[in-house]
Design a protein around this motif. Sequence first.
Motif, mmCIF file in Angstrom:
data_model
loop_
_atom_site.group_PDB
_atom_site.id
_atom_site.type_symbol
_atom_site.label_atom_id
_atom_site.label_comp_id
_atom_site.label_asym_id
_atom_site.label_seq_id
_atom_site.Cartn_x
_atom_site.Cartn_y
_atom_site.Cartn_z
ATOM 1 N N CYS A 27 0.822 -1.179 -0.097
ATOM 2 C CA CYS A 27 0.227 -0.070 -0.094
ATOM 3 C C CYS A 27 0.820 1.240 0.053
ATOM 4 C CB CYS A 27 -1.039 0.077 1.170
ATOM 5 S SG CYS A 27 -1.992 1.513 1.447
ATOM 6 N N CYS A 30 -0.253 3.614 3.349
ATOM 7 C CA CYS A 30 0.521 3.391 4.562
ATOM 8 C C CYS A 30 1.366 2.375 4.707
ATOM 9 C CB CYS A 30 -0.799 2.918 5.584
ATOM 10 S SG CYS A 30 -1.110 1.130 5.178
ATOM 11 N N CYS A 41 -5.984 -2.724 0.690
ATOM 12 C CA CYS A 41 -5.028 -2.770 1.943
ATOM 13 C C CYS A 41 -6.085 -2.942 3.044
ATOM 14 C CB CYS A 41 -4.576 -1.251 2.000
ATOM 15 S SG CYS A 41 -3.319 -1.305 3.564
ATOM 16 N N SER A 43 -5.069 -2.694 6.089
ATOM 17 C CA SER A 43 -4.837 -1.721 7.182
ATOM 18 C C SER A 43 -5.521 -0.391 7.210
ATOM 19 C CB SER A 43 -3.362 -1.397 7.328
ATOM 20 O OG SER A 43 -2.748 -2.619 7.458
ATOM 21 N N CYS A 44 -5.676 0.233 5.808
ATOM 22 C CA CYS A 44 -6.277 1.398 5.846
ATOM 23 C C CYS A 44 -7.392 1.655 4.640
ATOM 24 C CB CYS A 44 -5.025 2.675 5.394
ATOM 25 S SG CYS A 44 -4.625 2.353 3.742
ATOM 26 N N ASN A 46 -7.002 1.297 1.517
ATOM 27 C CA ASN A 46 -6.899 1.859 0.228
ATOM 28 C C ASN A 46 -6.988 1.058 -0.867
ATOM 29 O OD1 ASN A 46 -5.714 3.080 -2.059
ATOM 30 N ND2 ASN A 46 -3.463 3.300 -1.268
HETATM 31 ZN ZN LIG Z 1 -2.851 0.829 3.607
#
Ligand SMILES: [Zn+2]
Length: 148
Positions: A27, A30, A41, A43-44, A46
Amino acid sequence: MELSKMEPIVKRFYEGVAKGEYWGRKCPECGAIEFPPHLMCNSCGNRDTEWVRLTGHGKLLSLVLPGIQNNKPYLKDEGKYGYGAVQMDEGPIYTFVVYGLTKKNRPELNRRIKAGETIGVHPKNVQRDGWVELCFELDDDVKESLKK
Ligand SMILES: [Zn+2]
């Protein structure tokens, strides 16, 4: 499952594994890496991730051994194995089949993991019907040290 019917991301992952290349998605927002790769992603959120090649090396964070009922013949034929949470050197964590884990060395491996020692693992490809499954095995120095 046939390689020709897989989604492009999944297909590229398995084609890479068969060649000894380990591809994830990074990503740019992040910096998180998805391995095995996903489009998004985790985690975020995206959606605009890009390919990144991993070394394939990682470390064992935890382990579980298969019971009699779920000890898979096609895996067992390749040697003694268990399931492990593997953290790739680049960061992502995923559960894989890990060869070299036994009832005998489990207590010692758990002790070392608890003590913060690095238990290195590297890929061991297992041929399936028309594709290659990414498994891992203990590094040689770990195997050697467990013999003592
Ligand atoms: Zn991310």
